[in-house]
Every structure is written in C-alpha cells, then in structure tokens.
Motif scaffolding. Structure first.
Motif, PDB file in Angstrom:
ATOM      1  N   ALA A 166       0.832  -1.204   0.000  1.00 43.69           N
ATOM      2  CA  ALA A 166       0.000   0.000   0.000  1.00 43.69           C
ATOM      3  C   ALA A 166       0.870   1.259   0.000  1.00 43.69           C
ATOM      4  O   ALA A 166       0.623   2.194  -0.765  1.00 43.69           O
ATOM      5  N   LEU A 167       1.920   1.264   0.824  1.00 43.16           N
ATOM      6  CA  LEU A 167       2.843   2.413   0.844  1.00 43.16           C
ATOM      7  C   LEU A 167       3.494   2.569  -0.525  1.00 43.16           C
ATOM      8  O   LEU A 167       3.617   3.667  -1.059  1.00 43.16           O
ATOM      9  N   GLY A 170       1.544   4.338  -3.062  1.00 46.02           N
ATOM     10  CA  GLY A 170       1.277   5.762  -2.871  1.00 46.02           C
ATOM     11  C   GLY A 170       0.467   6.140  -1.650  1.00 46.02           C
ATOM     12  O   GLY A 170       0.108   7.297  -1.484  1.00 46.02           O
ATOM     13  N   CYS A 171       0.128   5.179  -0.777  1.00 46.41           N
ATOM     14  CA  CYS A 171      -0.622   5.512   0.439  1.00 46.41           C
ATOM     15  C   CYS A 171       0.331   6.030   1.507  1.00 46.41           C
ATOM     16  O   CYS A 171       1.385   5.442   1.715  1.00 46.41           O
ATOM     17  N   HIS A 172      -0.069   7.099   2.217  1.00 47.14           N
ATOM     18  CA  HIS A 172       0.692   7.396   3.427  1.00 47.14           C
ATOM     19  C   HIS A 172       0.184   6.432   4.504  1.00 47.14           C
ATOM     20  O   HIS A 172      -0.872   5.818   4.349  1.00 47.14           O
ATOM     21  N   PRO A 173       0.944   6.271   5.621  1.00 44.58           N
ATOM     22  CA  PRO A 173       0.642   5.175   6.550  1.00 44.58           C
ATOM     23  C   PRO A 173      -0.817   5.107   7.022  1.00 44.58           C
ATOM     24  O   PRO A 173      -1.395   4.020   7.072  1.00 44.58           O
ATOM     25  N   LYS A 175      -3.526   6.142   5.534  1.00 45.24           N
ATOM     26  CA  LYS A 175      -4.369   5.706   4.430  1.00 45.24           C
ATOM     27  C   LYS A 175      -4.210   4.209   4.191  1.00 45.24           C
ATOM     28  O   LYS A 175      -5.178   3.510   3.910  1.00 45.24           O
TER      29      LYS A 175
ATOM     30  N   TYR B  77       6.026   5.986  -0.327  1.00 38.29           N
ATOM     31  CA  TYR B  77       4.916   6.539  -1.119  1.00 38.29           C
ATOM     32  C   TYR B  77       5.289   7.817  -1.836  1.00 38.29           C
ATOM     33  O   TYR B  77       4.498   8.375  -2.571  1.00 38.29           O
ATOM     34  N   LEU B 106      -5.200   6.842  -6.198  1.00 42.89           N
ATOM     35  CA  LEU B 106      -4.642   7.739  -5.179  1.00 42.89           C
ATOM     36  C   LEU B 106      -4.107   9.023  -5.788  1.00 42.89           C
ATOM     37  O   LEU B 106      -3.785   9.965  -5.081  1.00 42.89           O
TER      38      LEU B 106
END
Lengths: 262, 376
Positions: A166-167, A170-173, A175, B77, B106
């Motif tokens: 997920a990171l 592009g997710c920040h933690p 999210k 990210y 995203l």
C-alpha cells in the motif's frame, strides 16, 4: 474398530443423559413460558399471553432498552479500541508485545465476580456514582479482549507485505491502514463485534456490581424478580434472551468455520 | 537501449539489524532502462538491498542517490519506484481491476494528465485495460484475486506496479512460487515487457539461470558484499573468485600454481592458458566448466581418469571422472556421448576454457568490494 451392540447402546444412552442434564432445565423453562397457568406444576394449555405481556410491561421494556443500549455502545467502542490495539501490538513485533497481548487476554479468564467487584471498587474509589455509564465502561472493559482475540489471528495470517504494498503504491501510513489493513482483517473485526455484542447481552454478574437498581438491564430484572416469586413473563424474557444469544453464537460459529476454510 | 546516465547510485551502503551486519559497504550504480539482477544465496543481503531502494529499510550508513539526489529518508509513497513483492501481496478485498487501479486512484486528475474526476475515471480505465492486455489477462477485471492461480496473481501484481509508470520496478523473487515451465515463460515475458516499456528493472533472485537469461547486468552477492558485477556472459566466463564460479553454473575448481604468464600447473601437468599478470609460482584457483572438458582416448588425453558415475540429464550426460593424479581429483564432465562406468578415458581442455582466479583471502566472502567494470 467394531463395537458390540451393548457398547453402542450404552454410548447412545450416555449421550442422551448428558444432553438431558445440560438442556432439560432450559427446555422446562421454555415450556413453562408457553403454559397458560401461573403454576409451575400443572400444564393448562398453550398460550402466547406471557410474551404479549412482556411487550406491555414498561419495566421490562426499559430494561430491554438499557441492555441493548449498553451492548451497542460497548460493542462499538470496544471494537474500535480492540482493533486499533491489536494492530498496534501486532506492529510492535517485540517480546514485549507478546507479554502485552497475553496480559490483555487475561480478563477473559478472570471470574466475572472478580472483574465485577474490582470494577465496582474502582468506581467507588474514584467517586463515580454507579449507573448506566459505569456499566457501559465495565462492558467495554470486558469486551475488548474478545475483539483482540478475533482480530489478532487475522493480523498474523495477513501477508506482511500488504502494508508495504500500500505504501509502495502511494498511500501514506494512515491511508494504508484504512484502505488496506482494516478491509483485510474485516472478517476478524466483524466476528469480534458479534462476540462482544453477545457477551454484553449475556452478562449479569459484572453489570450487577457496576450498575444500580435505577438502571436495571434484563438480567438484573430477571434476578430481582426471583426474590418476589418468578412470574411466567420472566420465563418468556429468559427464553427470548436464550434464543437470541443462541442465534448469535450459531452465526459466529458459522463465520469462524467459513473463515477457516477461506 | 540502456542510457549511460546513472539513475540510481548506491554509495557505501551498510545495514545492520541489531548485532548482525547484513550489508557491508555496497557500491553499485544502475543505469536508465537497465535490467539489473541481484543474485546470491539466501541471507546474502540481496533482499535487504532491494528494500533499501524501495524505502522500506534505512541504510545504517552510506547513501542512495536517485538522479543525483539523496533519497535516504524519503518514504516509499513518495518514490517513483514500485515493487513486485515475493508473495504477490494482492489486496484480497478488491477485485482484479481495483487492485491494478489502486495506485492510480490515489493520484489527482492532474497527475494523470486530465482535468475532471470523470475524466480521471475514464483515464484509469484506459490504463488498467492496457495493462491487463500487456500481462495477457484481458477479461479478468471483475474476478476476485482469490480465484486466480499463482501465475495469474503474479501477472496482476506486475500490472499493479507497472500501471503507475514508475522510473524503476523492483522485483523480489517474483517467480519463486511458480513451476518450472511457467517460470521460463514469465522470464521471457518480463524481459520483453522491460524492453517494450523502457523501465529500469532491479530483480532479486537466487536462481542463477534466471539471472543469466534476463539481465543486462548481474551483481553477484554473498555475505552482504557484492562479489562481482558484470554482464551475464562475463560473469559466467570470467568469474572473479571461487564463490562466483561455484554459484554461477557448475564448475570444477582446482588448486593450481601459476608458473608464468599463460602457463599454469595443476594435477601435476602444465597447461597453456590465456591469463597473465600473476606472480611467479602464485597459488591460484583454476575453474573449468563441465562442458569445456572434452573426453578423448586415454592415450591422447592431457589428463586421464576412470568414469565413476553417469547421470542422464536430458540434453547431456553428467559424468564424474576420478583423475589418475596423486590427489585423485573428481571431475564433473558434461558430454553428449556416454562412457560406461569403469571406462578409462583421457580429457583435454583448450587454453581459453581454463580460467585462473586469485585465491580468496577468506573462506566465505572476498573482503574486497567489487566495483563496476567500465568495459562491461
């Protein structure tokens, strides 16, 4: 291995006896809830009157509302705390975390009376008047371990790379937590919610010590009524409690089985 | 094809977990559009190095430059790098389409080159569809990821990473869980994708054949150090030390003594070779590949021996031949013609198939870090 006829008969009879001892009292109570007579010793015909009466008795309806209200609030709060706690402890990944997890399971094995009395003492010590909110806090406290207990295995089964994936995408933690981790362990969270709700509905002892007669829940009403001679309406209330908890447990059981297969 | 500009530079990177040091002062640069493989046995530090590039681990010391800028401390990210994880790590709560679209969802519409949210949705659909076609999974959009085979899940994981059009794709043993036939197919497909898209691939594997098949450049790692960097042919033909020779393909590694330039002695016999620049009477490791030993009549062989065992390997026979020299060295020989067990044979080796290496100074790892050969 082949058994002789005698052994097989013995086995069947033994099994039947076990079931009778376990369930006969409940069956008697259910039967009495449909008995037209107030007497416990004679059957004078089938009736649903007691059930109708239950729904016209303001004190029972009030207690029902208290029970459901307490269960819903305690379940929601304990699900949130339990889930986040499980995720946190899982992420710690140290020896300390293991100790912490085992300590948080402990309340499940503590006798209710010990939990109840100690919570009551704590509230009295803190000068919090016993009532609905102390009861809710107590329920939250004993519900949390059940949520942890259902969520933790899901986290252990989860592919450890999911969070990193997920990171990576592009997710920040934070999210990553709600877009990936929570959906992934959702079955465990849901099972935990059901368990917590069941435990809340079911509880008498802890509620008895942490609430007062001003805010009775269903089990307290049933208990109080025994002092004055039990009315058949109480059989009806107990029967309904038994059936609803049985249904919840069946539901939880089926979910757990499905998850084990999936 | 490969651009000479250095996209990534790893400079003196070391990494320790507690008391164990898993990377020792690693130097490596990666060029644009290059297919680089980190090859080594498990525990050699290759995955840790990949995780440092992905941003999942921080180096204990040293730095990683991306287009000349230090990227240590930049979270995953925010990197223009995507990863294909070892066990796929697909999101089971999402279907195939949503898995691939995850990264694109995203992004803002502007980042996808469109203006409105509606256009973004259409753009995502267009890109996901194109990606599904690339990995040959058209028509699987609505499927659950649980219902896919290992190979199909692998394709979706690759598509999910590639759809974000990263500068660099990191792949952590992506084919490890597939069966042999599928693995070979995917190797060729991955290589084709890399060339078609012009993306830099950094690939981690312990499978030397996989590395030789796909890579532009291989970095062989052992004990947290890079042992050798070079293109596949160079690594195979001119292993730098006994570890590389042993790890890349099968080898006979024999003790020898360099007599003078282009002359080496082993098994009590002098051989012409092509290596020079060693000290007089310097003890060396001699590497000879099993397929480079030719079996001839006993009377004309440079070395003689007796066949001890024969195994049929499909394309060739693998024979173990016990040499008649005092040490009785066991030679591994590959040949398309079979010699029965007990046959007395002769063996010859042509000079350019004899490869001479300096003796490693320690048993497990060469302490001298390899830096990249310009001519590679």
């Amino acid at each position: 291995m082949r058994n002789s006829r005698g052994v097989r008969t013995f086995r069947t009879v033994w099994m039947a006896l076990v079931l009778i001892f376990l369930y006969a009292p409940i069956l008697v109570m259910i039967a009495l809830s449909f008995n037209a007579s107030v007497s416990r010793s004679q059957w004078t015909g089938f009736t649903l009157d007691w059930y109708v009466k239950v729904f016209h008795d303001p004190s029972i309806l009030g207690a029902l509302r208290t029970t459901v209200e307490v269960a819903v609030i305690a379940t929601v709060v304990s699900t949130v705390i339990g889930t986040l706690g499980a995720i946190g402890m899982h992420a710690m990944n140290t020896n300390m975390a293991n100790v912490l997890i085992n300590v948080s399971y402990l309340p499940m094995t503590t006798p209710d009376i010990v939990t109840g009395v100690s919570l009551m003492l704590m509230f009295l010590f803190a000068k919090v008047p016993l009532g609905k909110w102390t009861m809710i806090m107590a329920h939250i406290a004993f519900d949390i371990p059940y949520v942890l207990f259902s969520v933790m295995p899901k986290l252990r089964q989860m592919n450890p790379n999911l969070y990193e994936a997920a990171l990576d995408l592009g997710c920040h933690p934070l999210k990553a937590l709600y877009k990936v981790i929570i959906p992934e362990i959702m079955p465990g969270i849901f099972t935990g919610t059901l368990l917590a709700f069941t435990m809340s509905l079911d509880d008498f002892v802890i509620s008895y010590f942490t609430s007062s007669d001003m805010y009775p829940n269903l089990s307290r009403i049933v208990y109080s009524s025994t002092k004055l001679g039990v009315k058949p309406t109480m059989y009806a209330v107990s029967t309904m409690m038994f059936v609803s908890i049985l249904l919840l447990l069946v539901l939880i059981n089926r979910r757990t089985k499905l998850e084990d297969m999936g | 094809m490969i651009d000479e500009t250095r996209l990534i530079e790893i400079k003196g990177v070391s990494k320790s977990f507690g008391d164990t040091q898993v990377l020792h002062d690693v130097d490596l640069y990666i060029r644009k559009c290059e297919f680089v493989t980190l090859l080594g046995p498990s525990g050699c530090g290759k995955t840790t190095l990949l995780r440092i590039l992905g941003g999942f681990e921080m180096p204990t010391s040293g730095e990683v430059l991306f287009e000349g800028k230090d990227m240590t401390g930049i979270p995953p990210y925010k990197r223009r790098i995507n990863t294909v994880f070892q066990k796929y790590a697909l999101f089971n709560h999402l279907n195939v389409f949503d898995n691939i679209a995850f990264g694109l969802n995203l992004k803002t519409p502007e980042q996808l080159g469109v203006k409105t949210k509606k256009e973004k949705k259409a753009e995502i659909e267009r890109r996901v569809t194109r990606m599904l076609k690339l990995v040959k999974m058209e028509g699987y959009e609505k499927r659950s990821t649980n219902a896919l085979s290992g190979g199909q899940q692998q394709r979706i994981a690759i598509a999910r990473a590639l759809v974000n059009e990263p500068e660099v794709l990191l792949l952590d043993e992506p084919l490890g869980a597939l069966d042999l036939k599928l693995r070979k197919e995917m190797q060729l497909e991955l290589k084709a994708m890399q060339q078609q898209l012009g993306i830099t691939f950094i690939y981690v594997t312990h499978d030397q054949e996989e590395a030789l098949t796909m890579s532009d450049t291989i970095a062989v790692m052992n004990g947290g150090r890079i042992q050798q960097i070079g293109d596949p042919k160079r690594i195979y033909d001119e292993p730098k030390n006994a570890f590389v020779a042993d790890f890349i393909g099968e080898s006979n590694i024999i003790d020898g003594v360099m007599l003078q330039d282009e002359l080496v002695e082993f098994c009590g016999v002098e051989f012409q070779c092509v290596d020079e620049g060693f000290g007089a009477r310097e003890p060396v490791d001699v590497v000879i590949r099993p397929e480079d030993i030719m079996i001839v009549g006993e009377d004309v062989g440079m070395l003689t021996g007796v066949v001890e065992s024969v195994i049929f390997k499909g394309v060739h026979y693998e024979m173990m031949i016990r040499g008649n020299d005092p040490d009785g060295i066991r030679w591994k020989v590959h040949s398309t013609t079979m010699q029965p067990v007990g046959t007395r044979v002769g063996m010859t080796i042509v000079p350019y198939n004899i490869h001479i290496m300096h003796k490693a100074r320690t048993a497990d790892a060469e302490p001298v870090a390899e830096s990249r050969n310009k001519e590679a």
